[in-house]
Structure formats: structure tokens, C-alpha cells
Design a protein around this motif. Structure first.
Motif, mmCIF file in Angstrom:
data_model
loop_
_atom_site.group_PDB
_atom_site.id
_atom_site.type_symbol
_atom_site.label_atom_id
_atom_site.label_comp_id
_atom_site.label_asym_id
_atom_site.label_seq_id
_atom_site.Cartn_x
_atom_site.Cartn_y
_atom_site.Cartn_z
ATOM 1 N N TYR A 260 0.773 -1.212 -0.062
ATOM 2 C CA TYR A 260 0.032 0.015 -0.052
ATOM 3 C C TYR A 260 0.996 1.181 0.118
ATOM 4 O O TYR A 260 1.851 1.481 0.862
ATOM 5 C CB TYR A 260 -0.725 0.184 1.058
ATOM 6 N N GLY A 261 0.731 2.006 -0.898
ATOM 7 C CA GLY A 261 1.478 3.397 -1.011
ATOM 8 C C GLY A 261 1.011 4.285 -2.200
ATOM 9 O O GLY A 261 0.143 3.705 -2.937
ATOM 10 N N MET A 262 1.711 5.076 -2.482
ATOM 11 C CA MET A 262 1.252 6.061 -3.503
ATOM 12 C C MET A 262 2.363 6.851 -4.043
ATOM 13 O O MET A 262 3.283 7.130 -3.294
ATOM 14 C CB MET A 262 -0.058 6.847 -3.437
ATOM 15 N N THR A 263 2.117 7.827 -5.058
ATOM 16 C CA THR A 263 3.045 8.655 -5.630
ATOM 17 C C THR A 263 3.671 9.580 -4.300
ATOM 18 O O THR A 263 4.783 9.913 -4.292
ATOM 19 C CB THR A 263 2.895 9.387 -6.798
ATOM 20 N N GLU A 264 2.553 10.104 -3.646
ATOM 21 C CA GLU A 264 2.603 11.230 -2.769
ATOM 22 C C GLU A 264 3.731 10.446 -1.620
ATOM 23 O O GLU A 264 4.321 11.577 -0.969
ATOM 24 C CB GLU A 264 1.515 11.583 -2.021
ATOM 25 N N THR A 265 3.699 8.960 -1.288
ATOM 26 C CA THR A 265 4.663 8.821 -0.246
ATOM 27 C C THR A 265 5.749 8.170 -0.645
ATOM 28 O O THR A 265 6.324 7.166 -0.155
ATOM 29 C CB THR A 265 3.701 7.650 0.309
ATOM 30 N N ALA A 266 6.168 8.170 -2.048
ATOM 31 C CA ALA A 266 7.298 7.557 -2.549
ATOM 32 C C ALA A 266 7.189 6.032 -2.473
ATOM 33 O O ALA A 266 8.063 5.495 -2.224
ATOM 34 C CB ALA A 266 8.530 8.155 -2.139
ATOM 35 N N ALA A 267 6.029 5.493 -3.197
ATOM 36 C CA ALA A 267 5.758 4.185 -3.071
ATOM 37 C C ALA A 267 5.233 3.679 -1.837
ATOM 38 O O ALA A 267 4.539 4.304 -0.711
ATOM 39 C CB ALA A 267 6.852 3.401 -3.628
ATOM 40 N N GLN A 268 5.557 2.215 -1.399
ATOM 41 C CA GLN A 268 4.781 1.901 -0.180
ATOM 42 C C GLN A 268 5.080 2.338 1.007
ATOM 43 O O GLN A 268 6.307 2.792 1.364
ATOM 44 C CB GLN A 268 5.158 0.243 -0.188
ATOM 45 N N VAL A 269 4.065 2.358 1.751
ATOM 46 C CA VAL A 269 4.447 2.697 3.170
ATOM 47 C C VAL A 269 3.830 1.315 4.324
ATOM 48 O O VAL A 269 4.229 1.554 5.314
ATOM 49 C CB VAL A 269 3.603 4.034 3.772
ATOM 50 N N THR A 270 3.241 0.547 3.570
ATOM 51 C CA THR A 270 2.982 -1.089 4.075
ATOM 52 C C THR A 270 3.102 -1.893 3.256
ATOM 53 O O THR A 270 3.011 -1.575 1.859
ATOM 54 C CB THR A 270 1.504 -0.859 4.643
ATOM 55 N N THR A 271 3.718 -3.084 3.695
ATOM 56 C CA THR A 271 3.957 -3.964 2.707
ATOM 57 C C THR A 271 3.678 -5.514 3.565
ATOM 58 O O THR A 271 4.312 -5.726 4.693
ATOM 59 C CB THR A 271 5.285 -4.187 2.255
ATOM 60 N N LEU A 272 3.061 -6.432 3.141
ATOM 61 C CA LEU A 272 2.636 -7.680 3.530
ATOM 62 C C LEU A 272 3.999 -8.580 3.254
ATOM 63 O O LEU A 272 4.214 -8.727 2.162
ATOM 64 C CB LEU A 272 1.431 -8.271 3.135
ATOM 65 N N LEU A 273 4.470 -9.233 4.108
ATOM 66 C CA LEU A 273 5.584 -10.194 3.680
ATOM 67 C C LEU A 273 5.035 -11.203 3.143
ATOM 68 O O LEU A 273 4.082 -11.947 3.506
ATOM 69 C CB LEU A 273 6.582 -10.463 5.170
ATOM 70 N N PRO A 274 5.910 -12.038 2.127
ATOM 71 C CA PRO A 274 5.321 -12.955 1.401
ATOM 72 C C PRO A 274 5.231 -14.155 2.254
ATOM 73 O O PRO A 274 4.207 -14.827 2.016
ATOM 74 C CB PRO A 274 6.689 -13.462 0.662
ATOM 75 N N GLU A 275 6.046 -14.584 3.490
ATOM 76 C CA GLU A 275 5.321 -15.678 4.285
ATOM 77 C C GLU A 275 4.082 -15.341 4.946
ATOM 78 O O GLU A 275 3.380 -16.430 5.122
ATOM 79 C CB GLU A 275 6.421 -15.749 5.245
ATOM 80 N N GLU A 276 3.673 -14.144 5.302
ATOM 81 C CA GLU A 276 2.518 -14.042 5.928
ATOM 82 C C GLU A 276 1.513 -14.146 4.588
ATOM 83 O O GLU A 276 0.275 -14.783 4.969
ATOM 84 C CB GLU A 276 2.401 -12.346 6.337
ATOM 85 N N PHE A 277 1.436 -13.729 3.628
ATOM 86 C CA PHE A 277 0.703 -14.012 2.546
ATOM 87 C C PHE A 277 0.496 -15.080 2.133
ATOM 88 O O PHE A 277 -0.699 -15.938 2.050
ATOM 89 C CB PHE A 277 1.113 -13.319 1.076
ATOM 90 N N LEU A 278 1.496 -16.311 2.183
ATOM 91 C CA LEU A 278 1.314 -17.653 2.043
ATOM 92 C C LEU A 278 0.469 -18.395 3.192
ATOM 93 O O LEU A 278 0.030 -19.419 2.900
ATOM 94 C CB LEU A 278 2.793 -18.269 1.514
ATOM 95 N N ALA A 279 0.718 -17.710 4.159
ATOM 96 C CA ALA A 279 -0.101 -18.274 5.243
ATOM 97 C C ALA A 279 -1.717 -17.817 5.396
ATOM 98 O O ALA A 279 -2.506 -18.096 6.121
ATOM 99 C CB ALA A 279 0.418 -17.729 6.810
ATOM 100 N N GLY A 280 -2.136 -17.049 4.224
ATOM 101 C CA GLY A 280 -3.386 -16.657 4.037
ATOM 102 C C GLY A 280 -3.885 -15.341 4.538
ATOM 103 O O GLY A 280 -4.845 -14.904 4.312
ATOM 104 N N ASN A 281 -2.873 -14.602 4.860
ATOM 105 C CA ASN A 281 -3.171 -13.003 5.317
ATOM 106 C C ASN A 281 -3.072 -12.385 3.826
ATOM 107 O O ASN A 281 -2.634 -12.458 2.999
ATOM 108 C CB ASN A 281 -1.864 -12.494 6.232
#
Length: 488
Positions: A260-281
């Protein structure tokens, strides 16, 4: 991270850091351009000479951008594909001299950005589907974002596979992460990748995609599966991703990192780690070290976990100002929450006025909430909210439910004018099996409350999207009105 861009380029001079374009050609081009832009800056009569870059060749675009930026020119990044309407907007904002390129045969033009500071870089946040607007950054704001990204993923050289445009923050930031950390960068048109022309990158690298690109690659079957799994993370952002796409990626063991982020924030300000995604988050992840995010309600009160409200970001990576036209000069203004948001003041010039303080706050248009684990969930956008029968509806919520049915490949929900309901929910859907369209209302009943069920359905072959893969809601609404005969 504390070194200047000029020092960084000096320290990395001659490194074999580019894959795809010629490394020798890049450094040769940069070496030729740097004195030209330094001389342009010295000879220019205006205080802060600007350089508008609209070069379609990625290597030349990158070399031109870094040469002009390191010479302390004000750099304006432009989409090479912008048409006449967009060029007219650019003319009114920064007055580029299209007839006099700074380097023969290269799309880099002298321009003026009134009120700009030396070394600022203007990154576009719109165009093609509407009003062009620029977020004004500096080497310092973008470097903070690089540092936050590296800390979130554990440091070390960042290797990146870039198929996104360099004039967009998502492409530019990949370049800066690689340059700053001593990594390697693949620059490749997405079309070449989709045709199977995969280039080598050191293991543990990062691939950045928008959801439609990931959907394309997964649809090609086993051809891309092992390659996608080879990355440290497949950064996915720029537009909401459907639940079915994410479930498909998880089943294929793709290390997706939702951002999650945007041009105004110079790209992401939150990021889900891949291991968290693969666990279903399926959240947008936790805040990066350089950002603090708060949820506020309409009365300016901070919201506890589980309660939705406006997403407000504090970060030293925030843009320093906007440059806009039509709405007037866009400046920092007081938000009801007591932090800075961005509003407009009268005027129609291309002057750059006001700034958000680097340690200030940015009140976004996004609506979201934090769960008990500190993970951010984005519900929708305040500006896309549809009010039907007195109920507030976020179209993103309905679109996610449509995609989760498994029989809809793309969807956009718009609000049509209605005397009875105020706005009538209309869903434009893309389906591989159109005969299943009558089944959709029933499939949604278990997923949505009754007032969120669309009252109008339109089957289309494709939905209008921007160059970054985002739904163009104004064009989708116009399409619905045209199909239904409501545009007269």
C-alpha cells in the motif's frame, strides 16, 4: 543512505548493474549527458532550470533523468505516451519548449517550474484518464523510502526485475533501491516478458507487478510458475487485487507481497511479507519503519482496531508539494484531524506553492482499518463512495465479492443517477462464460448485505484502465451511461 545522488553515481560508476540494456551504453550516455545538463543549469537565466523528460527508450530515459537530477536541475517526468490533451496541460503547467530538445534526438526539453527548488523531481500521478498532477519529491524523500523498504526486508543488495514504466513512482523507486544498495536491475518491456523472454537476475530479487500483470502470467500456466517462485517477493500494488487472483497465487506458492502506497508517499508505506501472504493473510501488511499510519473518523478522532476511517500517513518520505492545473495551485492545508492534507486554492497557474512538511502528515482519500495484529486493510476510497438509499457503499467491496465468485474476471461498480435511491448500483462485469450472468445476484446474496447488491448489470468485453492497471471509474461510468442510453 546519506550520500548524494552525485556521490552515489560516482561510487557506482562503471558497475555492471543493468541487465537488458547495455551497461556500457548507459554509462557512456550518462557521461555525455552530465556535462550538458550542468552547462544548461549554469547558462540558464531562470533560477531553477527545469528539464521535462518524455523519452520512450528506458535506457535513455534513465540516463537523462539521473544526469539532469544530479546536476540539480528540476526534473519533470512525463509519460511518453501522453496525447495532445495531456501535452496542452503540460504546456500550461511547466511551459516546455518542444521545438528545442536539450540533446538532439532525445525527448528532453527545457521547461519552467515556478517556485521549485534545485534538485526536486516531479512525478506524475494522473493523465490519460483525467487531470495531470505531479507530486514533488527530492532525493531526500525518495532515499527515506528506499531505507524503509530495505529495513522491512532485512537489508542487503536489492536486485529488481522492472517491467513498470520509469516515469511512474513504481518503476523509479526500483531503480533507486538497486542503485543505492549495490544491486542489479533488469529493465524490460512487459510485452517481452509476457512472450517468455526472461532475463537472468541474481537470486532473491524483487519483481513488481500490478494485479492484471500477475493475472496474465498465472494464466500462462506452468511456464512462469517456477520463475515467479524464484523471487524474494513479488510486490503487488497499484490497484486492488481480487481474492480469487490472490488465492490462485497462494495455491501456486508465489511469494506475493501486497503493498500500500502512492506517488505522494514515494511508493509503499505498508507491505505484507510473502510468508504472511502464503499463510493466508490478505491485508496490505504492517507499516514500514519510516512511516506511521493512523485511522481517523470524520470528527478527527483516532480509531481503534477494527474501526474504519480515513487513512492518515506520517512519513519523511512524503511529497513536498503538488503541482496541478485546473483545480488551481494545490497546497498543504489543515485537515479536520489536525494534520496536513492536500486541498486547492484559487488560481490556474503552474506555480508550485506550499509544501507538506517532511515530518507532517498526509490525509489520504483511502478508507481502511487496522486489525488487532497491526495489519492495514483498505476498504475503499472516500471519493468513490456511492450513497444509495441513504447507505454508504464502497464499490471496491462489491467488486471484491464479484471477483470472489470465481466466474467474474473483472468488475467495476458505478452509481447511476436515480430519483428513488439517489444513486443506483450498476455492475459492469467481464466473464469468460456470459451465460452465467443471471447467476451473479444469487451468488452475491451470501457475501453482501442487500443494499450492496447491484440493481443493474452490464456485460462487457473489457473495462477501461489506466496505464498503471487501475480501473478508470469515470470512463466506466460513461460507458455504462452510453450503453444504457443515459448519456443524452
Amino acid at each position: 543512505m546519506g550520500q548524494t545522488l552525485k556521490a552515489l553515481l560516482h561510487n557506482r560508476w562503471g558497475d555492471d548493474w543493468l541487465i537488458g540494456p547495455s551497461r556500457q551504453a548507459f554509462w557512456q550516455c550518462l557521461g555525455q549527458l552530465s556535462p550538458s545538463f550542468a552547462a544548461y543549469r549554469e547558462s540558464c537565466t531562470v533560477h531553477n532550470p527545469g528539464v521535462l523528460i518524455a523519452e520512450p527508450d528506458p535506457l535513455l530515459f534513465l540516463a537523462t533523468c539521473l544526469a539532469a537530477w544530479s546536476a540539480d536541475c528540476t526534473v519533470v517526468l512525463a509519460n511518453p505516451g501522453w496525447g495532445d490533451r495531456d501535452r496542452h496541460q503540460m504546456q500550461a503547467m511547466v511551459d516546455p519548449v518542444w521545438s528545442n530538445p536539450l540533446v538532439p534526438g532525445m525527448a528532453a526539453y527545457p521547461c519552467r517550474v515556478l517556485g521549485a527548488q534545485p534538485g526536486q523531481i516531479l512525478i506524475p500521478t494522473g493523465g490519460s484518464s483525467g487531470q495531470i498532477k505531479f507530486a514533488v519529491h527530492s532525493w531526500e524523500t525518495l532515499s527515506v523510502s528506499v531505507a524503509g523498504f530495505c529495513a522491512h526486508f532485512g537489508g542487503g543488495p536489492v536486485h529488481a526485475y522492472c517491467v513498470l514504466p520509469l516515469f511512474h513512482v513504481s518503476g523509479l523507486m526500483q531503480t533507486l533501491r538497486v542503485l543505492t544498495t549495490g544491486g542489479q536491475l533488469v529493465l524490460q518491456p512487459y510485452g517481452d516478458l509476457k512472450r517468455g523472454e526472461v532475463l537472468p537476475l541474481p537470486s532473491g530479487g524483487f519483481l513488481s507487478l500490478v494485479p492484471t500483470q500477475l493475472q496474465d502470467l498465472l494464466a500462462l500456466g506452468d511456464e512462469f510458475g517456477p520463475w515467479l517462485r524464484s523471487f524474494r517477493a513479488v510486490l503487488l500494488g497499484g490497484a486492488p487485487a481480487g481474492r480469487s487472483l490472490l488465492d490462485q497465487a497462494q495455491a501456486a506458492h508465489i511469494p506475493v507481497a501486497l503493498t500500500y502506497g502512492m506517488t505522494e508517499t514515494a511508493a509503499q508505506v505498508t507491505t505484507l511479507l510473502p510468508e504472511e501472504f502464503l499463510a493466508g493473510n490478505r491485508s496490505s501488511g504492517r507499516a514500514l519503519p519510516h512511516a506511521r499510519i493512523t485511522i481517523f473518523n470524520d470528527q478527527g478522532q483516532s480509531q481503534p482496531s477494527g474501526q474504519t476511517g480515513r487513512v492518515v500517513i506520517q512519513a519523511s518520505s512524503l511529497a513536498q508539494a503538488y503541482l496541478s492545473l485546473g483545480e488551481g495551485i494545490v497546497v498543504g492545508n489543515a485537515h479536520p484531524t489536525g494534520v496536513l492534507g492536500y486541498g486547492s486554492c484559487p488560481g490556474g497557474t503552474g506555480s508550485l506553492v506550499g509544501s507538506a512538511h517532511p515530518t507532517g502528515s498526509f490525509a489520504t482519500d483511502d478508507i481502511g482499518y487496522f486489525d488487532d495484529g497491526g495489519y492495514l486493510h483498505i476498504v475503499g476510497r472516500s471519493s468513490t463512495k456511492i450513497i444509495t438509499g441513504g447507505e454508504n457503499v464502497f464499490p471496491e467491496d462489491i467488486e471484491a465479492a464479484l471477483l470472489a465468485t470465481g466466474i467474474v474476471s473483472d468488475a467495476c461498480v458505478v452509481g447511476l443517477p436515480c430519483d428513488r435511491w439517489g444513486q443506483r448500483l450498476c455492475a459492469l462485469v467481464v466473464m469468460d462464460y456470459p451465460n452465467l450472468l443471471p447467476d451473479l445476484p444469487e451468488r452475491l446474496r451470501s457475501r453482501l448485505t442487500p443494499y450492496k447488491l447491484p440493481k443493474q448489470w452490464i456485460l462487457v468485453n473489457h473495462l477501461p484502465r489506466t496505464a498503471q492497471g487501475k480501473l478508470s471509474r469515470p470512463q466506466s461510468l460513461a460507458l455504462a451511461q452510453r450503453i444504457l442510453g443515459l448519456d443524452g
